[in-house]
Design a protein around this motif. Structure first.
Motif, PDB file in Angstrom:
ATOM      1  N   ARG A  99       0.853  -1.186   0.000  1.00 17.05           N
ATOM      2  CA  ARG A  99       0.000   0.000   0.000  1.00 17.05           C
ATOM      3  C   ARG A  99       0.885   1.230   0.000  1.00 17.05           C
ATOM      4  NH1 ARG A  99      -4.516  -0.022   4.517  1.00 17.05           N
ATOM      5  NH2 ARG A  99      -4.339   2.157   3.980  1.00 17.05           N
ATOM      6  N   PRO A 100       0.909   1.970  -1.089  1.00 13.91           N
ATOM      7  CA  PRO A 100       1.793   3.124  -1.167  1.00 13.91           C
ATOM      8  C   PRO A 100       1.285   4.289  -0.337  1.00 13.91           C
ATOM      9  CG  PRO A 100       0.381   3.075  -3.069  1.00 13.91           C
ATOM     10  CD  PRO A 100       0.100   1.815  -2.275  1.00 13.91           C
ATOM     11  N   GLY A 101       2.203   5.155  -0.006  1.00 14.49           N
ATOM     12  CA  GLY A 101       1.846   6.399   0.667  1.00 14.49           C
ATOM     13  C   GLY A 101       2.488   7.541  -0.090  1.00 14.49           C
ATOM     14  N   PRO A 102       1.876   8.704  -0.055  1.00 12.84           N
ATOM     15  CA  PRO A 102       2.443   9.836  -0.790  1.00 12.84           C
ATOM     16  C   PRO A 102       3.674  10.397  -0.095  1.00 12.84           C
ATOM     17  CG  PRO A 102       0.536  10.542   0.458  1.00 12.84           C
ATOM     18  CD  PRO A 102       0.633   9.036   0.618  1.00 12.84           C
ATOM     19  N   LEU A 103       4.585  10.941  -0.878  1.00 12.86           N
ATOM     20  CA  LEU A 103       5.678  11.699  -0.302  1.00 12.86           C
ATOM     21  C   LEU A 103       5.099  12.946   0.332  1.00 12.86           C
ATOM     22  CD1 LEU A 103       8.460  11.696  -3.044  1.00 12.86           C
ATOM     23  CD2 LEU A 103       8.471  10.476  -0.880  1.00 12.86           C
ATOM     24  N   GLU A 104       5.702  13.379   1.389  1.00 14.62           N
ATOM     25  CA  GLU A 104       5.267  14.632   1.999  1.00 14.62           C
ATOM     26  C   GLU A 104       5.955  15.780   1.287  1.00 14.62           C
ATOM     27  OE1 GLU A 104       2.837  14.883   4.220  1.00 14.62           O
ATOM     28  OE2 GLU A 104       2.647  12.719   4.058  1.00 14.62           O
ATOM     29  N   PRO A 105       5.309  16.938   1.231  1.00 12.91           N
ATOM     30  CA  PRO A 105       5.947  18.086   0.605  1.00 12.91           C
ATOM     31  C   PRO A 105       7.299  18.366   1.252  1.00 12.91           C
ATOM     32  CG  PRO A 105       3.663  18.576   1.141  1.00 12.91           C
ATOM     33  CD  PRO A 105       3.988  17.242   1.763  1.00 12.91           C
ATOM     34  N   GLY A 106       8.289  18.687   0.433  1.00 13.12           N
ATOM     35  CA  GLY A 106       9.606  19.026   0.952  1.00 13.12           C
ATOM     36  C   GLY A 106      10.546  17.849   1.091  1.00 13.12           C
ATOM     37  N   GLY A 128     -12.938  18.836  -1.791  1.00 15.52           N
ATOM     38  CA  GLY A 128     -13.851  18.466  -0.720  1.00 15.52           C
ATOM     39  C   GLY A 128     -14.119  16.977  -0.665  1.00 15.52           C
ATOM     40  N   GLY A 129     -13.245  16.185  -1.282  1.00 11.24           N
ATOM     41  CA  GLY A 129     -13.416  14.730  -1.317  1.00 11.24           C
ATOM     42  C   GLY A 129     -12.470  14.022  -0.377  1.00 11.24           C
ATOM     43  N   SER A 130     -12.215  12.757  -0.670  1.00 10.31           N
ATOM     44  CA  SER A 130     -11.326  11.939   0.153  1.00 10.31           C
ATOM     45  C   SER A 130     -10.652  10.888  -0.720  1.00 10.31           C
ATOM     46  CB  SER A 130     -12.110  11.272   1.287  1.00 10.31           C
ATOM     47  OG  SER A 130     -13.163  10.494   0.767  1.00 10.31           O
ATOM     48  N   CYS A 131      -9.560  10.332  -0.198  1.00 13.83           N
ATOM     49  CA  CYS A 131      -8.866   9.257  -0.906  1.00 13.83           C
ATOM     50  C   CYS A 131      -8.191   8.359   0.111  1.00 13.83           C
ATOM     51  CB  CYS A 131      -7.852   9.815  -1.913  1.00 13.83           C
ATOM     52  SG  CYS A 131      -6.537  10.812  -1.205  1.00 13.83           S
ATOM     53  N   ASP A 132      -7.910   7.118  -0.304  1.00 18.25           N
ATOM     54  CA  ASP A 132      -7.278   6.161   0.588  1.00 18.25           C
ATOM     55  C   ASP A 132      -6.843   4.948  -0.215  1.00 18.25           C
ATOM     56  OD1 ASP A 132      -6.298   5.121   2.948  1.00 18.25           O
ATOM     57  OD2 ASP A 132      -8.252   4.837   3.889  1.00 18.25           O
ATOM     58  N   ALA A 133      -6.194   4.022   0.467  1.00 14.59           N
ATOM     59  CA  ALA A 133      -5.816   2.735  -0.113  1.00 14.59           C
ATOM     60  C   ALA A 133      -6.289   1.651   0.845  1.00 14.59           C
ATOM     61  CB  ALA A 133      -4.301   2.658  -0.305  1.00 14.59           C
ATOM     62  N   GLU A 134      -6.768   0.546   0.283  1.00 14.65           N
ATOM     63  CA  GLU A 134      -7.289  -0.560   1.089  1.00 14.65           C
ATOM     64  C   GLU A 134      -6.764  -1.874   0.538  1.00 14.65           C
ATOM     65  OE1 GLU A 134     -11.488  -0.164   0.504  1.00 14.65           O
ATOM     66  OE2 GLU A 134     -11.587   1.767   1.521  1.00 14.65           O
ATOM     67  N   HIS A 135      -6.633  -2.852   1.425  1.00 19.46           N
ATOM     68  CA  HIS A 135      -6.268  -4.194   0.978  1.00 19.46           C
ATOM     69  C   HIS A 135      -7.503  -4.893   0.426  1.00 19.46           C
ATOM     70  CE1 HIS A 135      -2.162  -4.321   2.364  1.00 19.46           C
ATOM     71  NE2 HIS A 135      -2.540  -3.798   3.510  1.00 19.46           N
ATOM     72  N   THR A 136      -7.283  -5.766  -0.547  1.00 26.02           N
ATOM     73  CA  THR A 136      -8.379  -6.580  -1.068  1.00 26.02           C
ATOM     74  C   THR A 136      -8.358  -7.935  -0.385  1.00 26.02           C
ATOM     75  OG1 THR A 136      -7.052  -7.531  -2.849  1.00 26.02           O
ATOM     76  CG2 THR A 136      -8.221  -5.467  -3.330  1.00 26.02           C
ATOM     77  N   LYS A 141      -4.457  -4.574  -3.586  1.00 26.97           N
ATOM     78  CA  LYS A 141      -4.892  -3.308  -3.021  1.00 26.97           C
ATOM     79  C   LYS A 141      -5.792  -2.561  -3.993  1.00 26.97           C
ATOM     80  CE  LYS A 141      -0.811  -0.881  -4.606  1.00 26.97           C
ATOM     81  NZ  LYS A 141      -0.248  -2.071  -5.173  1.00 26.97           N
ATOM     82  N   ILE A 142      -6.555  -1.653  -3.428  1.00 29.37           N
ATOM     83  CA  ILE A 142      -7.373  -0.712  -4.178  1.00 29.37           C
ATOM     84  C   ILE A 142      -6.987   0.677  -3.677  1.00 29.37           C
ATOM     85  CG2 ILE A 142      -9.697   0.154  -4.608  1.00 29.37           C
ATOM     86  CD1 ILE A 142     -10.710  -2.688  -3.979  1.00 29.37           C
ATOM     87  N   VAL A 143      -6.632   1.535  -4.608  1.00 29.01           N
ATOM     88  CA  VAL A 143      -6.372   2.928  -4.271  1.00 29.01           C
ATOM     89  C   VAL A 143      -7.514   3.720  -4.891  1.00 29.01           C
ATOM     90  CG1 VAL A 143      -4.730   4.837  -4.380  1.00 29.01           C
ATOM     91  CG2 VAL A 143      -3.882   2.476  -4.338  1.00 29.01           C
ATOM     92  N   TRP A 144      -8.197   4.534  -4.073  1.00 32.04           N
ATOM     93  CA  TRP A 144      -9.394   5.208  -4.554  1.00 32.04           C
ATOM     94  C   TRP A 144      -9.404   6.680  -4.170  1.00 32.04           C
ATOM     95  CZ3 TRP A 144     -12.346   7.452  -0.809  1.00 32.04           C
ATOM     96  CH2 TRP A 144     -12.232   6.946   0.487  1.00 32.04           C
ATOM     97  N   ALA A 145     -10.196   7.423  -4.928  1.00 33.93           N
ATOM     98  CA  ALA A 145     -10.436   8.835  -4.636  1.00 33.93           C
ATOM     99  C   ALA A 145     -11.896   9.135  -4.933  1.00 33.93           C
ATOM    100  CB  ALA A 145      -9.536   9.723  -5.494  1.00 33.93           C
ATOM    101  N   LEU A 146     -12.500   9.929  -4.076  1.00 32.19           N
ATOM    102  CA  LEU A 146     -13.891  10.301  -4.227  1.00 32.19           C
ATOM    103  C   LEU A 146     -13.970  11.816  -4.298  1.00 32.19           C
ATOM    104  CD1 LEU A 146     -17.002   8.918  -2.784  1.00 32.19           C
ATOM    105  CD2 LEU A 146     -16.481  11.238  -2.091  1.00 32.19           C
ATOM    106  N   LEU A 147     -14.662  12.307  -5.313  1.00 31.26           N
ATOM    107  CA  LEU A 147     -14.836  13.747  -5.474  1.00 31.26           C
ATOM    108  C   LEU A 147     -16.311  14.082  -5.599  1.00 31.26           C
ATOM    109  CD1 LEU A 147     -12.106  13.048  -7.526  1.00 31.26           C
ATOM    110  CD2 LEU A 147     -12.022  15.477  -7.087  1.00 31.26           C
ATOM    111  N   PRO A 148     -16.741  15.138  -4.927  1.00 32.57           N
ATOM    112  CA  PRO A 148     -18.114  15.598  -5.135  1.00 32.57           C
ATOM    113  C   PRO A 148     -18.216  16.288  -6.489  1.00 32.57           C
ATOM    114  CG  PRO A 148     -16.964  17.076  -3.653  1.00 32.57           C
ATOM    115  CD  PRO A 148     -16.025  15.931  -3.939  1.00 32.57           C
ATOM    116  N   PHE A 149     -19.426  16.355  -7.027  1.00 34.67           N
ATOM    117  CA  PHE A 149     -19.643  17.037  -8.304  1.00 34.67           C
ATOM    118  C   PHE A 149     -19.287  18.511  -8.211  1.00 34.67           C
ATOM    119  CE2 PHE A 149     -23.243  14.189 -10.162  1.00 34.67           C
ATOM    120  CZ  PHE A 149     -22.341  13.166 -10.298  1.00 34.67           C
ATOM    121  N   THR A 150     -19.440  19.070  -7.023  1.00 39.23           N
ATOM    122  CA  THR A 150     -19.201  20.485  -6.833  1.00 39.23           C
ATOM    123  C   THR A 150     -18.027  20.683  -5.892  1.00 39.23           C
ATOM    124  OG1 THR A 150     -20.805  20.474  -5.065  1.00 39.23           O
ATOM    125  CG2 THR A 150     -21.591  21.127  -7.248  1.00 39.23           C
ATOM    126  N   SER A 151     -17.463  21.853  -5.925  1.00 40.68           N
ATOM    127  CA  SER A 151     -16.292  22.163  -5.119  1.00 40.68           C
ATOM    128  C   SER A 151     -16.661  23.158  -4.025  1.00 40.68           C
ATOM    129  CB  SER A 151     -15.215  22.759  -6.033  1.00 40.68           C
ATOM    130  OG  SER A 151     -14.195  23.332  -5.273  1.00 40.68           O
TER     131      SER A 151
END
Length: 169
Positions: A99-106, A128-136, A141-151
């Motif tokens: 399960r990967p993780g993002p590099l932190e800024p800097g 205004g959404g969310s994202c994560d990674a989960e084991h199957t 793994k599944i890496v997902w992101a959810l975005l609302p239609f509006t910001s």
């Protein structure tokens, strides 16, 4: 936006879950992006262009990560697009257990890669959404992101007001 009318259980015409597989090779990145763009257009999903562009960038980043980091153990990947009444969820699944993780800024500014998940996290946060990674269940793994239609930039739903939909069977 289309109204559900008197039957709140009736899905809107654009709601649904679409899933396709692709080989874990470089050409799958633009093909996945084009497939998602065409799907959203064909289904007439009532989403703003800036959200579509964010979704397409997320698709590119997640498929690229699967191609670059999981192909050895997962020669095929799956892209799933779930569209609800007011959100889009994109996920990429592979059979690699890490399960990967993002590099932190800097961090290590001399690196040329490793910022894709940071970009995905920032796009979803700003929208205004969310994202994560989960084991199957199969060990991948599944890496997902959810975005609302509006910001939230337009005075619309605030961050944290959209919850992740349940995965389709």
């Amino acid at each position: 936006m289309e109204s559900r009318g008197s039957d709140p259980a009736r899905p809107l015409s654009y709601e649904g879950v679409w899933r396709f597989t692709a080989p874990a090779v470089g050409i799958s990145v633009p093909r996945a992006r084009h497939a998602v763009r065409d799907l959203l257009k064909r289904q007439r999903v009532p989403v703003r262009d800036d959200v579509v562009q964010g979704v397409l960038l997320i698709v590119s980043e997640l498929v690229t990560n699967a191609v670059q980091h999981a192909a050895l153990l997962s020669p095929e990947l799956a892209v799933e697009i779930a569209v609800g009444a007011e959100w889009i969820r994109v996920s990429v699944e592979d059979d690699h257990p890490y399960r990967p993780g993002p590099l932190e800024p800097g961090t290590d500014q001399t690196r040329t890669g490793g910022r894709g998940l940071l970009l995905v996290r920032e796009i979803t946060r700003e929208a205004g959404g969310s994202c994560d990674a989960e084991h199957t269940a199969g060990g991948g793994k599944i890496v997902w992101a959810l975005l609302p239609f509006t910001s939230p930039f337009g005075g619309l739903p605030a961050r944290g007001s959209v919850t992740s939909p349940r995965r389709a069977p």
